[in-house]
Design a protein around this motif. Structure first.
Motif, PDB file in Angstrom:
ATOM      1  N   VAL A 170      12.036   9.790  -1.115  1.00 21.17           N
ATOM      2  CA  VAL A 170      12.133   9.495   0.322  1.00 21.17           C
ATOM      3  C   VAL A 170      11.389  10.567   1.123  1.00 21.17           C
ATOM      4  N   TYR A 171      11.540  11.819   0.689  1.00 20.73           N
ATOM      5  CA  TYR A 171      10.837  12.931   1.332  1.00 20.73           C
ATOM      6  C   TYR A 171       9.329  12.669   1.335  1.00 20.73           C
ATOM      7  N   LEU A 172       8.803  12.273   0.174  1.00 19.87           N
ATOM      8  CA  LEU A 172       7.382  12.032   0.023  1.00 19.87           C
ATOM      9  C   LEU A 172       6.930  10.834   0.849  1.00 19.87           C
ATOM     10  N   MET A 173       7.681   9.733   0.782  1.00 25.25           N
ATOM     11  CA  MET A 173       7.256   8.516   1.470  1.00 25.25           C
ATOM     12  C   MET A 173       7.311   8.682   2.986  1.00 25.25           C
ATOM     13  N   THR A 174       8.268   9.445   3.486  1.00 24.15           N
ATOM     14  CA  THR A 174       8.336   9.700   4.932  1.00 24.15           C
ATOM     15  C   THR A 174       7.063  10.390   5.407  1.00 24.15           C
ATOM     16  N   GLY A 175       6.628  11.388   4.646  1.00 28.40           N
ATOM     17  CA  GLY A 175       5.395  12.092   4.993  1.00 28.40           C
ATOM     18  C   GLY A 175       4.172  11.201   4.887  1.00 28.40           C
ATOM     19  N   ILE A 176       4.107  10.393   3.821  1.00 33.18           N
ATOM     20  CA  ILE A 176       2.956   9.511   3.608  1.00 33.18           C
ATOM     21  C   ILE A 176       2.828   8.496   4.738  1.00 33.18           C
TER      22      ILE A 176
ATOM     23  N   THR B 139       4.199   5.650  -5.337  1.00 33.61           N
ATOM     24  CA  THR B 139       4.424   5.649  -6.786  1.00 33.61           C
ATOM     25  C   THR B 139       3.467   6.601  -7.489  1.00 33.61           C
ATOM     26  N   VAL B 140       2.184   6.498  -7.117  1.00 30.92           N
ATOM     27  CA  VAL B 140       1.174   7.369  -7.736  1.00 30.92           C
ATOM     28  C   VAL B 140       1.450   8.828  -7.413  1.00 30.92           C
ATOM     29  N   MET B 141       1.712   9.132  -6.133  1.00 31.53           N
ATOM     30  CA  MET B 141       1.921  10.519  -5.730  1.00 31.53           C
ATOM     31  C   MET B 141       3.215  11.078  -6.297  1.00 31.53           C
ATOM     32  N   THR B 142       4.242  10.231  -6.445  1.00 26.16           N
ATOM     33  CA  THR B 142       5.499  10.686  -7.042  1.00 26.16           C
ATOM     34  C   THR B 142       5.284  11.089  -8.489  1.00 26.16           C
ATOM     35  N   ILE B 143       4.533  10.255  -9.226  1.00 28.25           N
ATOM     36  CA  ILE B 143       4.250  10.561 -10.631  1.00 28.25           C
ATOM     37  C   ILE B 143       3.430  11.841 -10.741  1.00 28.25           C
TER      38      ILE B 143
ATOM     39  N   ASN C  62       0.811  -1.225   0.000  1.00 26.78           N
ATOM     40  CA  ASN C  62       0.000   0.000   0.000  1.00 26.78           C
ATOM     41  C   ASN C  62       0.843   1.275   0.000  1.00 26.78           C
ATOM     42  N   PRO C  63       1.828   1.428   0.918  1.00 26.16           N
ATOM     43  CA  PRO C  63       2.617   2.662   0.878  1.00 26.16           C
ATOM     44  C   PRO C  63       3.451   2.786  -0.391  1.00 26.16           C
ATOM     45  N   LEU C  64       3.906   1.650  -0.940  1.00 33.93           N
ATOM     46  CA  LEU C  64       4.696   1.703  -2.172  1.00 33.93           C
ATOM     47  C   LEU C  64       3.838   2.164  -3.347  1.00 33.93           C
ATOM     48  N   LEU C  65       2.627   1.620  -3.456  1.00 32.20           N
ATOM     49  CA  LEU C  65       1.733   2.003  -4.543  1.00 32.20           C
ATOM     50  C   LEU C  65       1.295   3.463  -4.402  1.00 32.20           C
TER      51      LEU C  65
ATOM     52  N   PHE D  33       1.810   0.076  10.794  1.00 36.29           N
ATOM     53  CA  PHE D  33       2.804   1.134  10.607  1.00 36.29           C
ATOM     54  C   PHE D  33       4.224   0.567  10.633  1.00 36.29           C
ATOM     55  N   LEU D  34       4.499  -0.333  11.573  1.00 38.74           N
ATOM     56  CA  LEU D  34       5.822  -0.948  11.653  1.00 38.74           C
ATOM     57  C   LEU D  34       6.128  -1.742  10.389  1.00 38.74           C
ATOM     58  N   LEU D  35       5.102  -2.378   9.821  1.00 37.89           N
ATOM     59  CA  LEU D  35       5.307  -3.120   8.578  1.00 37.89           C
ATOM     60  C   LEU D  35       5.608  -2.174   7.414  1.00 37.89           C
ATOM     61  N   THR D  36       4.953  -1.007   7.405  1.00 39.63           N
ATOM     62  CA  THR D  36       5.206  -0.054   6.316  1.00 39.63           C
ATOM     63  C   THR D  36       6.602   0.549   6.398  1.00 39.63           C
ATOM     64  N   LEU D  37       7.234   0.449   7.571  1.00 42.54           N
ATOM     65  CA  LEU D  37       8.603   0.949   7.689  1.00 42.54           C
ATOM     66  C   LEU D  37       9.584   0.090   6.881  1.00 42.54           C
ATOM     67  N   ILE D  38       9.193  -1.144   6.576  1.00 46.43           N
ATOM     68  CA  ILE D  38      10.073  -2.023   5.788  1.00 46.43           C
ATOM     69  C   ILE D  38      10.252  -1.484   4.379  1.00 46.43           C
TER      70      ILE D  38
END
Length: 270
Positions: free
Chosen positions: A70-76, A49-53, A43-46, A122-127
């Motif tokens: 990384v900036y974007l994913m940290t916030g997400i 990806t969408v928000m980066t594009i 979920n966080p990767l998808l 949340f801990l899983l999304t940190l991976i």
């Protein structure tokens, strides 16, 4: 001191029930799901990806000198935890009214268990977040993010975020018993809060006056603290660390006190 001791005793006595509530939430969430728990990783990767594009390619958003992915994913990752935890906690008391009517249970267990459940996600999304950081060192994005000793401060920031979300969750779960409209109102508040938090944009693009106002946003403090470590290899200064601790603990105490004061009246409204 006696009240604080009683709270810890209750946590110990009802820990098994809390684990069962968390286990139930996991089973309900991933029931009949083929990928199951892998969705917590995908979920966080998808989303990223969408928000980066959208933001980096279509709207040409950029943050000078840092890896925007990384900036974007940290916030997400961090805002999604707060959003998911506070939203789930808000409905927790109303959803469990049949259990509350039948047996005595410390009612704060319900919003806290929701925040812990979302916290596991949340801990899983940190991976995947950490994988993206590692990939930045081999060419993902313009700038590399180096690992540093200040990563040891991240658990403290995440704990402050958890306390803030749990406090907000207890406050919202209390309000929802007396005012069901809060379910709809809070969705709008979260959308506005998301846009007022620099998740996908740089705060410096705003006028200086607005920047000063935006720094009062608690989520900005948490996200900015994590970004300082990951993107710039710098520890948040002592004052910033203290502010995050005060925000988290302060919200937790406010939510807990309001919840405790009103919980005996829940039975008449549920």
């Amino acid at each position: 001191m006696s009240k604080i001791k009683a709270i810890f005793i209750n946590f110990k006595n009802y820990w098994f029930l809390m684990t069962q509530l968390i286990s139930r939430d996991f089973k309900v969430k991933y029931k009949r799901s083929i990928l199951g728990i892998l969705w917590s990783l995908l979920n966080p990767l998808l989303t990223m990806t969408v928000m980066t594009i959208v933001f980096s390619q279509m709207f040409k958003f950029n943050v000078p000198g840092v890896n925007y992915i990384v900036y974007l994913m940290t916030g997400i990752v961090m805002f999604n935890y707060f959003s998911g935890a506070s939203n789930s906690a808000m409905t927790s008391v109303v959803e469990n009214f049949t259990l509350i009517n039948k047996v005595y249970i410390p009612k704060y267990i319900f919003p806290i268990s929701k925040c812990l459940f979302v916290g596991i996600d949340f801990l899983l999304t940190l991976i995947p977040w950490f994988i993206i950081i590692l990939l930045s060192q081999v060419g993902l994005g313009t700038y590399a993010c180096d690992l540093n000793i200040y990563y040891l401060l991240l658990p403290y920031i995440f704990l402050c975020l958890f306390l803030f979300a749990a406090g907000m969750g207890m406050l919202l779960s209390c309000l929802s018993v007396f005012l069901r409209d809060i379910f709809h109102i809070y969705g709008i508040v979260l959308t506005l809060w998301n846009y007022l938090t620099p998740v996908f944009y740089d705060l410096t693009i705003l006028p200086e006056t607005l920047q000063s106002i935006m720094r009062f946003n608690p989520m900005y403090q948490f996200i900015n603290g994590a970004r300082s470590i990951v993107l710039f290899g710098q520890a948040p200064n002592l004052m910033h660390l203290i502010i995050m601790g005060l925000i988290g603990l302060g919200m937790f105490l406010i939510g807990g006190l309001v919840f405790k004061k009103k919980q005996d009246k829940f039975i008449y409204y549920i």
